[in-house]
Motif scaffolding. Structure first.
Motif, PDB file in Angstrom:
ATOM      1  N   LEU A 180       9.592   5.527  -2.419  1.00 32.88           N
ATOM      2  CA  LEU A 180       9.843   5.767  -3.862  1.00 32.88           C
ATOM      3  C   LEU A 180      10.240   7.288  -3.992  1.00 32.88           C
ATOM      4  N   ILE A 181      11.437   7.069  -4.622  1.00 34.22           N
ATOM      5  CA  ILE A 181      12.020   8.503  -4.800  1.00 34.22           C
ATOM      6  C   ILE A 181      12.317   8.907  -6.234  1.00 34.22           C
ATOM      7  N   GLY A 182      11.664   9.743  -6.590  1.00 34.75           N
ATOM      8  CA  GLY A 182      11.649   9.825  -8.325  1.00 34.75           C
ATOM      9  C   GLY A 182      12.590  11.082  -8.672  1.00 34.75           C
ATOM     10  N   GLU A 183      12.137  12.184  -8.548  1.00 35.95           N
ATOM     11  CA  GLU A 183      12.956  13.456  -9.097  1.00 35.95           C
ATOM     12  C   GLU A 183      14.495  13.609  -8.130  1.00 35.95           C
ATOM     13  N   ASN A 184      14.451  13.192  -7.030  1.00 37.00           N
ATOM     14  CA  ASN A 184      15.676  13.346  -6.267  1.00 37.00           C
ATOM     15  C   ASN A 184      17.121  13.004  -7.210  1.00 37.00           C
ATOM     16  N   PHE A 185      16.966  11.828  -7.576  1.00 38.66           N
ATOM     17  CA  PHE A 185      18.107  11.252  -8.225  1.00 38.66           C
ATOM     18  C   PHE A 185      18.187  11.542  -9.568  1.00 38.66           C
ATOM     19  N   VAL A 226       2.716  18.827  -1.734  1.00 39.14           N
ATOM     20  CA  VAL A 226       3.381  17.615  -1.159  1.00 39.14           C
ATOM     21  C   VAL A 226       3.331  17.671   0.447  1.00 39.14           C
ATOM     22  N   SER A 227       3.014  16.808   1.122  1.00 36.64           N
ATOM     23  CA  SER A 227       3.099  16.797   2.483  1.00 36.64           C
ATOM     24  C   SER A 227       3.532  15.477   3.303  1.00 36.64           C
ATOM     25  N   LEU A 228       4.452  15.256   3.811  1.00 37.80           N
ATOM     26  CA  LEU A 228       4.624  13.971   4.363  1.00 37.80           C
ATOM     27  C   LEU A 228       3.817  13.557   5.583  1.00 37.80           C
ATOM     28  N   ASP A 229       3.035  14.711   5.895  1.00 40.56           N
ATOM     29  CA  ASP A 229       1.741  14.198   6.760  1.00 40.56           C
ATOM     30  C   ASP A 229       0.854  13.184   6.440  1.00 40.56           C
ATOM     31  N   ILE A 230       0.565  13.243   5.214  1.00 37.96           N
ATOM     32  CA  ILE A 230      -0.364  12.173   4.515  1.00 37.96           C
ATOM     33  C   ILE A 230       0.066  10.887   4.959  1.00 37.96           C
ATOM     34  N   LEU A 247       0.828  -1.274  -0.200  1.00 36.52           N
ATOM     35  CA  LEU A 247      -0.205   0.024  -0.043  1.00 36.52           C
ATOM     36  C   LEU A 247       0.858   1.369  -0.020  1.00 36.52           C
ATOM     37  N   GLY A 248       0.716   1.992  -1.045  1.00 39.09           N
ATOM     38  CA  GLY A 248       1.643   3.296  -1.164  1.00 39.09           C
ATOM     39  C   GLY A 248       0.716   4.515  -0.905  1.00 39.09           C
ATOM     40  N   VAL A 249       1.384   5.358  -0.141  1.00 39.06           N
ATOM     41  CA  VAL A 249       0.632   6.555   0.354  1.00 39.06           C
ATOM     42  C   VAL A 249       1.295   7.697  -0.364  1.00 39.06           C
ATOM     43  N   ASN A 250       0.543   8.281  -1.367  1.00 42.25           N
ATOM     44  CA  ASN A 250       1.349   9.428  -2.199  1.00 42.25           C
ATOM     45  C   ASN A 250       1.109  10.664  -1.480  1.00 42.25           C
ATOM     46  N   ASN A 251       2.536  11.290  -1.199  1.00 44.12           N
ATOM     47  CA  ASN A 251       2.282  12.551  -0.378  1.00 44.12           C
ATOM     48  C   ASN A 251       2.065  13.812  -1.174  1.00 44.12           C
ATOM     49  N   ARG A 252       1.835  13.496  -2.516  1.00 46.13           N
ATOM     50  CA  ARG A 252       1.625  14.552  -3.197  1.00 46.13           C
ATOM     51  C   ARG A 252      -0.122  14.257  -3.697  1.00 46.13           C
ATOM     52  N   ASN A 253      -0.883  15.581  -3.677  1.00 51.28           N
ATOM     53  CA  ASN A 253      -2.092  15.557  -3.789  1.00 51.28           C
ATOM     54  C   ASN A 253      -2.002  15.700  -5.239  1.00 51.28           C
ATOM     55  N   LEU A 254      -2.473  14.492  -6.069  1.00 56.73           N
ATOM     56  CA  LEU A 254      -2.495  14.656  -7.576  1.00 56.73           C
ATOM     57  C   LEU A 254      -3.339  15.671  -8.204  1.00 56.73           C
ATOM     58  N   LYS A 255      -4.451  16.245  -7.391  1.00 58.10           N
ATOM     59  CA  LYS A 255      -5.227  17.114  -8.050  1.00 58.10           C
ATOM     60  C   LYS A 255      -4.492  18.933  -7.765  1.00 58.10           C
ATOM     61  N   SER A 292       6.749  10.245  -3.112  1.00 60.61           N
ATOM     62  CA  SER A 292       6.566  11.649  -3.581  1.00 60.61           C
ATOM     63  C   SER A 292       6.996  12.315  -2.369  1.00 60.61           C
ATOM     64  N   GLY A 293       7.690  13.391  -2.727  1.00 66.38           N
ATOM     65  CA  GLY A 293       8.291  14.327  -1.874  1.00 66.38           C
ATOM     66  C   GLY A 293       9.463  13.951  -0.808  1.00 66.38           C
ATOM     67  N   ILE A 294       9.974  12.896  -1.208  1.00 68.55           N
ATOM     68  CA  ILE A 294      11.103  12.217  -0.354  1.00 68.55           C
ATOM     69  C   ILE A 294      12.347  12.742  -1.036  1.00 68.55           C
TER      70      ILE A 294
END
Length: 265
Positions: free
Chosen positions: A237-242, A195-199, A183-191, A217-219
């Motif tokens: 899941l780390i996308g943009e950072n690398f 981004v918030s890690l609180d999610i 189960l993945g929790v996306n910290n980015r609201n797709l709408k 997202s946002g990590i």
């Protein structure tokens, strides 16, 4: 209409076209369709770092991230860095990816590969298997409970892992079923793309322990992962950072070294 709605409308057209060009029986006869898959969920459970590194050229929120790298180098670099799995964007219009990227990644490494895609049709799951994926992503925001069940059960019958992505409690409740592995929790609201890690923190206590928890997202820092580990997250899941660096593999290596070195102290 938000960006997610637009993507889904375009995706339906794209899938209809692909189905007319390449029939399912042709996908099922591909060489890769018979290969044994690697489990990302198992890798995450056994790992100290839990890093899933992404290949992403651009995104609707950031436009261009990196158009200059070739997938082969990125995949090899990530494998050398010791990541648990690699996420490959296959959406062309909004993310600049393709199924060819998945094929090249498959030929370049033995990592579990996640096909990062907006899955709205069973055809895309068969396609993922035929192009060398080990894991599919299902996004609760664009699927009904029945679709989640149907798609995840098909994936399991093909020996694919299933990562189900949620953004809120409502999506989480409709997604809990035995055919989901992670189960993945996306910290980015797709709408809104905020981004918030609180999610991740808020939803963690609602996710049953049968599922591997992944934060997405946002990590972008070791500190962010340190914040999330006490909430039982095993995957990050780390996308943009690398991808925003000239050498994603080297960046991932440094990142994992920092993360695991701090674990020892």
């Amino acid at each position: 209409m938000n960006i997610l709605d637009k993507i889904v409308i375009d995706k339906r057209r794209e899938v209809d076209l692909r189905k007319s060009l390449i029939p399912i029986r042709q996908l099922e006869s591909s060489v890769l369709f018979e290969r044994n898959t690697n489990s990302l969920a198992q890798n995450l459970t056994a790992s100290k770092s839990g890093i899933i590194a992404e290949h992403k050229r651009r995104s609707p929120s950031k436009s261009v991230i990196n158009q200059n790298l070739n997938v082969q180098d990125v995949a090899k670099g990530y494998e050398d860095a010791g990541v648990c799995g690699m996420s490959v964007l296959t959406d062309g219009k909004y993310f600049g990816g393709s199924l060819d990227d998945l094929l090249v990644a498959r030929a370049s490494c033995n990592l579990p590969l996640l096909r990062k895609e907006f899955v709205i049709n069973e055809y895309q799951i068969i396609e993922a298997k035929a192009y060398g994926a080990d894991v599919i992503l299902l996004i609760a925001a664009i699927l009904s409970r029945d679709e989640i069940k149907q798609f995840s059960e098909l994936a399991k019958s093909l020996k694919l892992d299933v990562l189900l992505e949620v953004h809120n409690e409502e999506e989480l409740h409709k997604s809990i079923m035995p055919s989901i592995d992670m189960l993945g929790v996306n910290n980015r609201n797709l709408k809104t793309f905020e981004v918030s890690l609180d999610i991740s923190k808020q939803l963690s206590q609602l996710i049953p322990n049968d599922f591997v928890k992944v934060s997405e997202s946002g990590i972008s820092s070791v500190e962010a992962i340190k914040q999330l580990q006490p909430y039982d997250y095993k995957g990050f899941l780390i996308g943009e950072n690398f991808m925003k660096t000239n050498n994603p593999g080297a960046s991932a290596t440094t990142f994992i070294e920092k993360l695991t070195e701090k674990n020892i102290i």
